[in-house]
Scaffold this motif. Structure first.
Motif, mmCIF file in Angstrom:
data_model
loop_
_atom_site.group_PDB
_atom_site.id
_atom_site.type_symbol
_atom_site.label_atom_id
_atom_site.label_comp_id
_atom_site.label_asym_id
_atom_site.label_seq_id
_atom_site.Cartn_x
_atom_site.Cartn_y
_atom_site.Cartn_z
ATOM 1 N N TRP A 188 -5.703 -2.415 7.151
ATOM 2 C CA TRP A 188 -7.087 -2.231 7.604
ATOM 3 C C TRP A 188 -7.164 -0.894 8.337
ATOM 4 N N ALA A 189 -8.081 -0.033 7.924
ATOM 5 C CA ALA A 189 -8.235 1.277 8.564
ATOM 6 C C ALA A 189 -9.611 1.389 9.211
ATOM 7 N N GLY A 190 -9.638 1.965 10.411
ATOM 8 C CA GLY A 190 -10.885 2.071 11.160
ATOM 9 C C GLY A 190 -11.884 3.056 10.617
ATOM 10 N N TRP A 191 -11.447 3.887 9.656
ATOM 11 C CA TRP A 191 -12.362 4.754 8.921
ATOM 12 C C TRP A 191 -11.685 5.154 7.612
ATOM 13 N N ASP A 192 -12.410 5.831 6.729
ATOM 14 C CA ASP A 192 -11.949 6.003 5.355
ATOM 15 C C ASP A 192 -10.769 6.962 5.193
ATOM 16 N N GLU A 193 -10.676 7.972 6.022
ATOM 17 C CA GLU A 193 -9.625 8.969 5.813
ATOM 18 C C GLU A 193 -8.213 8.387 5.955
ATOM 19 N N PRO A 194 -7.907 7.631 7.000
ATOM 20 C CA PRO A 194 -6.582 7.008 7.023
ATOM 21 C C PRO A 194 -6.390 5.978 5.909
ATOM 22 N N ALA A 195 -7.471 5.349 5.478
ATOM 23 C CA ALA A 195 -7.363 4.423 4.339
ATOM 24 C C ALA A 195 -6.935 5.185 3.083
ATOM 25 N N LEU A 196 -7.456 6.405 2.927
ATOM 26 C CA LEU A 196 -7.073 7.235 1.789
ATOM 27 C C LEU A 196 -5.599 7.629 1.890
ATOM 28 N N GLY A 197 -5.153 8.031 3.081
ATOM 29 C CA GLY A 197 -3.752 8.388 3.265
ATOM 30 C C GLY A 197 -2.827 7.226 2.953
ATOM 31 N N ALA A 198 -3.199 6.024 3.390
ATOM 32 C CA ALA A 198 -2.401 4.830 3.107
ATOM 33 C C ALA A 198 -2.335 4.567 1.605
ATOM 34 N N THR A 199 -3.475 4.714 0.944
ATOM 35 C CA THR A 199 -3.531 4.502 -0.508
ATOM 36 C C THR A 199 -2.608 5.466 -1.239
ATOM 37 N N GLY A 245 -9.847 1.104 -9.070
ATOM 38 C CA GLY A 245 -9.186 -0.187 -9.194
ATOM 39 C C GLY A 245 -7.775 -0.199 -8.645
ATOM 40 N N GLY A 246 -7.474 0.725 -7.723
ATOM 41 C CA GLY A 246 -6.154 0.787 -7.101
ATOM 42 C C GLY A 246 -6.093 -0.007 -5.807
ATOM 43 N N PRO A 247 -5.194 0.384 -4.882
ATOM 44 C CA PRO A 247 -5.037 -0.363 -3.621
ATOM 45 C C PRO A 247 -6.286 -0.349 -2.730
ATOM 46 N N PHE A 248 -7.063 0.738 -2.783
ATOM 47 C CA PHE A 248 -8.259 0.869 -1.935
ATOM 48 C C PHE A 248 -9.355 0.000 -2.537
#
Length: 315
Positions: A229-240, A269-272
């Protein structure tokens, strides 16, 4: 006789001249306080212009402010809060008409806010926070953003498994989202939050990618981590990016903001798998209207305005 007539005419001319002088009210030069047609100056100060959504929100506010005839200035301190206080003090010295905090926690700007209060300059928050010296803060309903994204992630992993949270406490909105998300995860007895990681700004994509790589090493087996779970999209992208580079499966990621790059990743359709869109344009426009009303003597009824977000998923 002739001299008396001339003297009388001079007296009449003097009286008429004095009357004309008193009949014309003095006017203040253009640009001075109280002058007719004065241009309002609004100073926006931010520590987060490197963040895509912050930049967009501030640029929208700048657009709406300029449309109202204001002089809008924008200053970025690149996550330096000490410098941010100095820039607020600079705006006070320049006698601006209003100051807007573009994100950032007012608790870290106390000295600057006190200077603004002493000078009678109103301060408004654009997705910032509330506190002494802040007339009003407009933001998303961060509790809703955190709850809904956490619930979506929890359901996506079948209500069980290990979850990692990416946070950034200096931002009051992200902090509120993380608190709400953690509370939501607590509703699932078989979900365990195994790590909470602070993500640095600027550079959240790279930082989150590196953090995720370390996590994948520390938890090497499929199933060790079910979701991020990421608090905003940019770290979610890095995790992906890290998950895909490692070839790991069975890990899903959610973010917050509903940015274009997040939507593109979700569509792949990936991890994000999901994000939640914030109405930054609506925030910027409404704040500009609120400040305009304040300039016209209309104070806001509340010190907080919250705007709901909308989930963005593959469906």
């Amino acid at each position: 006789m002739k001299h008396r007539l001339i003297h009388a005419l001079l007296l009449v001319a003097l009286v008429l001249s004095l009357a004309a002088c008193t009949a014309v009210a003095p006017t203040a030069p253009a640009g001075e306080a109280g002058g007719a047609g004065q241009t309002k100056t609004v100073a926006v100060v931010t520590p987060y212009m490197a963040n895509a959504t912050t930049k967009y929100a501030i640029e929208q506010f700048e657009k709406y402010g300029k449309a109202k005839g204001w002089n809008v200035t924008v200053t970025d301190t690149n996550a330096d809060f000490n410098l941010l206080v100095s820039r607020i003090e600079d705006a006070v010295t320049q006698k601006v008409d209003a100051i807007v905090l573009g994100m950032g926690d007012p608790a870290q700007m106390t000295k600057g806010l006190e200077a603004a209060q002493a000078a009678g300059i109103p301060v408004f928050g654009l997705d910032a926070g509330n506190g002494p010296g802040v007339v009003l803060n407009i933001t998303s309903d961060n509790g809703q953003l955190g709850r809904e994204t956490a619930r979506y992630l929890a359901e996506a992993i079948g209500g069980k498994g290990n979850v990692v949270m990416f946070t950034h406490d200096p931002h009051p909105g992200v902090r509120a989202r993380a608190e709400a998300a953690a509370a939501e995860f607590a509703n699932y007895p078989e979900i365990t939050v195994i790590e909470k990681k602070h993500i640095e700004v600027p550079g959240p994509v790279d930082f989150a990618r590196s953090v995720t790589q370390d996590l994948l090493t520390a938890y090497p087996n499929d199933g060790d981590i079910a979701g991020i779970w990421a608090g905003w999209d940019e770290p979610a992208l890095g995790a992906t990016q890290a998950i895909e580079a490692a070839g790991r499966s069975g890990i899903v990621v959610v973010g917050i903001d509903g940015t274009d790059f997040a939507r593109a990743e979700i569509a792949k359709g990936g991890p994000f798998i999901a994000s939640i869109a914030q109405d930054f344009d609506g925030m910027a426009k409404q704040l500009a209207d609120i400040i305009e009303a304040y300039f016209n003597g209309e104070k806001p009824a509340s010190d907080s305005v919250q705007i709901p977000g909308v989930m963005v998923t593959r469906e």
